[in-house]
Design an enzyme around this catalytic site. Structure first.
Site: not given
Ligand code: NAP
Length: 240
Positions: A151, A155
């Site tokens: 993640y 991002k």
């Protein structure tokens, strides 16, 4: 006729709040979602109550062909002024235990999803010489979080893409920014130790989806006409 805002992942959570806020700001909404028909329809009803149109666009942002097949005919007639790349999810585990499937899926939805949706719209925006792209990244892309290597990578990558695209399209008056929420009260934080997390947040509470939507609204407004390539944190004071 109102200008259009395309919001991905808007059947619930932060995306639904952004869609509602942009409808309140006077935009018609192209509302993308993947599976939650009831959530999408309920959001559409609220948008219509605000006097704006809502077109439901059910597709998986990772499926390039589905995105293309849905958006192409619409883009022949109208070009959104705003695209909010919000669709996403986390598949947390420590790297040692992470499957390659969870690594790939998380990169796919945040990075390829951004690419598949933004590319066809931006080529039309360039001709119109106006537009706003907002990418919903995360505090996790700015700082290290154990259990989120996939993640965080996704991002952080989205923040990099935001900065480069902003430079590419600035001369055509298209502004590209990222918003980085911290811990926001949605389904995504259901499985987290919320009480423990609150103690680490200077404001001692989670944020609301509406507090993220307010910042997106600002970035899409005339007040933000000299802001591009930036990353705005909405995280209750977590130091990044
Ligand atoms: P959420 O409540 O779980 O909502 C996620 C939304 O994304 C749903 O509408 C879902 O659609 C959609 N979606 C997921 N995968 C998709 C795909 N492949 N194609 C199209 N739509 C897809 O999550 P949220 O908390 O609002 O998160 C929204 C965004 O904010 C995400 O990018 C997330 O990473 C980011 N974020 C959240 C937090 C937080 O604390 N909540 C913090 C930082 C960043 P369906 O339900 O219809 O399948």
């Amino acid at each position: 006729m109102s200008e259009i805002a395309l919001v991905t992942g808007a059947s619930k959570g932060i995306g639904a709040s952004i869609a509602l806020q942009l409808a309140a700001d006077g935009y018609d909404i192209w509302l993308n979602y993947r599976s939650d028909d009831a959530g999408a329809q309920a959001t559409a009803v609220e948008i219509k109550k605000k006097g704006q149109e809502c077109t439901l666009l059910k597709f998986d942002v990772t499926d390039e062909e589905a995105v293309e097949n849905t958006l192409s005919p619409l883009l022949e007639k109208n070009v959104p002024f705003i695209v909010v790349n919000n669709a996403g999810f986390a598949r947390d585990s420590i790297m040692m235990m992470m499957s390659s499937g969870d690594w790939s899926k998380v990169l796919d939805v945040h990075l390829n999803g951004f690419f598949h949706v933004t590319k066809p719209v931006i080529s039309k925006m360039l001709r119109k010489r106006k537009g706003r792209i907002i990418n919903i990244a995360s505090t996790s892309g700015e700082t290290g979080v154990a259990g989120q290597t996939n993640y965080s990578a996704a991002k952080a990558g989205l923040i990099g893409a935001t900065r480069s695209l902003a430079v590419e399209v600035a001369k055509r008056n298209i502004l590209v920014n990222a918003v980085t929420p911290g811990f926001i009260e949605t389904d995504m934080v259901n499985d987290l130790p919320v009480e423990e997390i609150k103690q680490q947040i200077p404001l001692k509470r989670l944020g609301s989806p509406e507090e993220v939507a307010g910042v997106v609204s600002f970035l899409c407004s005339d007040k933000a006409s000299y802001i591009t390539g930036q990353v705005l944190a909405v995280n209750g004071g977590i130091h990044t």
